[in-house]
Design a protein around this motif. Structure first.
Motif, short mmCIF file in Angstrom:
data_model
loop_
_atom_site.label_atom_id
_atom_site.label_comp_id
_atom_site.label_asym_id
_atom_site.label_seq_id
_atom_site.Cartn_x
_atom_site.Cartn_y
_atom_site.Cartn_z
N ILE A 1 -3.15 -7.49 -6.35
CA ILE A 1 -4.09 -6.52 -6.90
C ILE A 1 -4.94 -5.95 -5.76
O ILE A 1 -5.64 -6.69 -5.07
CB ILE A 1 -4.99 -7.17 -7.97
CG1 ILE A 1 -4.12 -7.73 -9.11
CG2 ILE A 1 -6.01 -6.17 -8.51
CD1 ILE A 1 -4.90 -8.51 -10.13
N GLY A 2 -4.84 -4.61 -5.54
CA GLY A 2 -5.75 -3.92 -4.65
C GLY A 2 -5.41 -4.00 -3.18
O GLY A 2 -6.17 -3.48 -2.34
N ARG A 3 -4.32 -4.61 -2.79
CA ARG A 3 -3.97 -4.73 -1.37
C ARG A 3 -3.28 -3.45 -0.91
O ARG A 3 -2.42 -2.91 -1.59
CB ARG A 3 -3.09 -5.95 -1.14
CG ARG A 3 -2.82 -6.27 0.33
CD ARG A 3 -2.20 -7.63 0.49
NE ARG A 3 -3.09 -8.67 -0.01
CZ ARG A 3 -2.72 -9.89 -0.31
NH1 ARG A 3 -1.45 -10.24 -0.16
NH2 ARG A 3 -3.59 -10.77 -0.76
N TRP A 4 -3.62 -2.97 0.29
CA TRP A 4 -3.09 -1.70 0.81
C TRP A 4 -1.64 -1.81 1.22
O TRP A 4 -0.83 -0.96 0.92
CB TRP A 4 -3.96 -1.27 1.99
CG TRP A 4 -3.55 0.05 2.61
CD1 TRP A 4 -2.88 0.25 3.79
CD2 TRP A 4 -3.76 1.34 2.05
NE1 TRP A 4 -2.68 1.57 4.02
CE2 TRP A 4 -3.21 2.27 2.96
CE3 TRP A 4 -4.36 1.81 0.89
CZ2 TRP A 4 -3.25 3.64 2.74
CZ3 TRP A 4 -4.38 3.17 0.67
CH2 TRP A 4 -3.84 4.07 1.58
N GLN A 5 -1.30 -2.85 1.96
CA GLN A 5 0.07 -2.99 2.42
C GLN A 5 0.41 -4.46 2.63
O GLN A 5 -0.47 -5.32 2.67
CB GLN A 5 0.29 -2.23 3.73
CG GLN A 5 -0.53 -2.77 4.90
CD GLN A 5 -0.31 -1.97 6.17
OE1 GLN A 5 0.16 -0.85 6.11
NE2 GLN A 5 -0.65 -2.56 7.30
N GLU A 6 1.69 -4.68 2.77
CA GLU A 6 2.14 -6.05 3.00
C GLU A 6 1.70 -6.50 4.38
O GLU A 6 1.79 -5.73 5.35
CB GLU A 6 3.66 -6.11 2.89
CG GLU A 6 4.24 -7.51 3.00
CD GLU A 6 5.75 -7.51 2.76
OE1 GLU A 6 6.34 -8.58 2.90
OE2 GLU A 6 6.31 -6.45 2.43
#
Length: 534
Positions: A524-529
């Motif tokens: 949830i809410g993370r920009w990229q891996e």
């Protein structure tokens, strides 16, 4: 500490904290309860979660405050999902039985939803609530109510076997006197309170319940047990068998604890309770003088029977591995503050005796001592759990174990106030105030110096206990005490917010879920891996 094997949990119904000699009554001598205090710790500032039988007992049995467990009055069922003493102790092999009163009714709607009824083992436990019903008897059996219950009462069967005739010997003998022409005079009417009950003392309710507790303990043999010996008296009907009915006269009575100042411009809720019939009756000349001989005699009778029970426990060696607790579910105004019954938050109503005797050597240092720590009814469940080695349930329980206090330790974070509450929807006072059933609520917070009472929709009450220990001067509307009222209101809010409502998951499980968040694959809410580690 080694585990406690057995617990004798004694509760007297409607017993004031100051009507025992070890708590300072100048005329009513209770040597056997006093001796228990000499062997244990007498808690001088113990308070109930609600000054009414049912909700108070539900808190004693669940370790939770009243609006947390939901049984807010005598006829309000404890929700089926609430755990009680038996649920906590039974997994450790402790048989948890009641002898006497619980004043609880089953959650029949919840039971029906789950397909349970009282004829099954689990349905019986849930409806009792959580106790093995060895001798369940709430002690309220006038003829109409007994017929509604189907006419069944084991105590009545026992009385009839002894020659007491009729459909309801409880009503006609144990709780009635006799007039000059042999007429039966009901103990329900206060004017008859000073008559001897029409029953031999050894056949009275107090004698019977003590006998049944002893029988239960004998039947348990070497198996561990908790016996909740829950006396029906000195709760009304106020009538005692001879010779206890006239042991105490006017020279033994404490003066009524009340002031005319309380009647001048009183708090509206307090005024509504003063106007109720029971309060008006107890405020009249002659009522206390008639009732007090029976009230005091019933307490003396309990003490005498406990002396014999304690002696038997010592003779049989059971006192060596049995924790004994003595307390009450609330007090009794008896005309103090122009009130009858209980319900409100004066010390006469909300403060109770509490004596705990722990037989283990780790408690030797505190024997015969008096603790001034603030303790509450909800503290007994965690105390019993720790004593018997039951699994902790801090996510659900709102009380704290008294074991450290019994060892002579006072945790630095021990509470500095006590809390109680009332749902007075069921009283004439609510109708006088023209309130809806969900609006008749009151909450108390008491510290060393102040007692603050919040009534929904009405001005609060405030008492300066340092300068006014009698609680005669209500500062709830005093212009000079606005800051104190706000501070106490904030304290009350903090206590209300501290209730435990996440009861189905422990704090450790919460932490574990948080720690496993990345493993779930729900992002949830993370920009990229994140970049792969080299």
């Amino acid at each position: 500490m080694p585990k406690i094997k057995n617990i004798l949990f004694i509760m007297a119904d409607q017993l004031r904290w100051d009507y025992l000699s070890c708590y300072g009554h100048p005329h009513l001598k209770t040597p056997n309860i006093d001796r228990l205090a000499e062997r244990g710790v007498r808690f001088d500032r113990a308070y109930v979660q609600s000054p009414v039988c049912g909700p108070s007992r539900a808190s004693f049995y669940t370790g939770r405050t009243v609006f947390s467990h939901g049984a807010t009055w005598n006829m309000v069922p404890l929700p089926i999902g609430e755990l009680t003493l038996g649920d906590y102790l039974r997994p450790n092999g402790v048989t948890t039985a009641v002898v006497g009163k619980t004043h609880m009714i089953p959650d029949r709607e919840g039971m029906a939803r789950l397909g349970l009824n009282g004829s099954t083992d689990i349905g019986c436990l849930v409806s009792q609530p959580g106790f093995d019903p060895y001798e369940r008897d709430d002690g309220l059996h006038p003829d109409p109510l007994l017929r509604k219950k189907g006419g069944k009462l084991r105590y009545n069967d026992w009385l009839r076997s002894l020659g007491y005739e009729g459909e309801n010997p409880w009503n006609d003998y144990a709780n009635a006197g006799e007039g000059p022409d042999g007429e039966v005079l009901s103990g329900w009417y206060l004017k008859n309170s000073n008559l001897p009950a029409r029953i031999r003392e050894e056949h009275s309710e107090t004698a019977y319940m003590t006998m049944r507790a002893r029988e239960f303990i004998s039947e348990m043999g070497d198996a561990p047990w908790l016996c909740h010996l829950s006396y029906i008296k000195p709760h009304w009907p106020y009538i005692a068998p001879a010779p206890y009915h006239d042991m105490y006269g006017p020279g033994s009575f404490s003066s009524a604890h009340r002031s005319q100042a309380e009647r001048r411009d009183p708090n509206p809720v307090f005024e509504a309770f003063m106007k109720m019939e029971v309060s008006r009756t107890f405020s009249e000349q002659g009522t206390r003088e008639t009732v007090l001989p029976a009230y005091m005699g019933l307490i003396k009778q309990i003490d005498d029977h406990l002396g014999r029970l304690f002696g038997w426990l010592e003779e049989t060696g059971r006192s060596d591995d049995t924790m004994i607790v003595f307390t009450s579910d609330h007090g009794d105004y008896l005309g103090d503050h122009w009130l009858g019954e209980k319900e409100l938050f004066h010390e006469e109503s909300v403060r109770v005796p509490l004596i705990v005797c722990d037989p283990r050597k780790e408690a030797d240092a505190t024997r015969g001592t008096v603790s001034d720590a603030f303790v509450e009814a909800i503290d007994l469940v965690p105390t019993f759990m720790e004593a018997t080695g039951a699994r902790a349930a801090s996510h659900r329980l709102e009380g704290r174990s008294l074991i450290p206090l019994l060892r002579g330790e006072t945790p630095e974070d021990w509470r500095d106030s006590v809390f109680s509450e009332i749902d007075y929807a069921f009283y004439a006072a609510r109708e006088t105030l023209k309130l809806g059933p969900s609006d008749a609520r009151g909450y108390m917070i008491r510290t060393d110096h102040w007692k603050y009472i919040h009534f929904k929709g009405f001005p609060p009450q405030l008492f300066n206990l340092g300068e006014d220990p009698d609680e005669f001067i209500d500062l709830g509307r005093s212009s000079g005490h606005e800051q104190i009222r706000q501070e106490m209101h904030n304290r009350l809010l903090e206590r209300l917010l501290a209730r435990k409502n996440r009861t189905t998951m422990t704090d450790d499980e919460v932490m574990e879920i948080r720690d496993r968040e990345n493993e779930s694959g729900i992002i949830i809410g993370r920009w990229q891996e994140p970049a792969a580690a080299e």
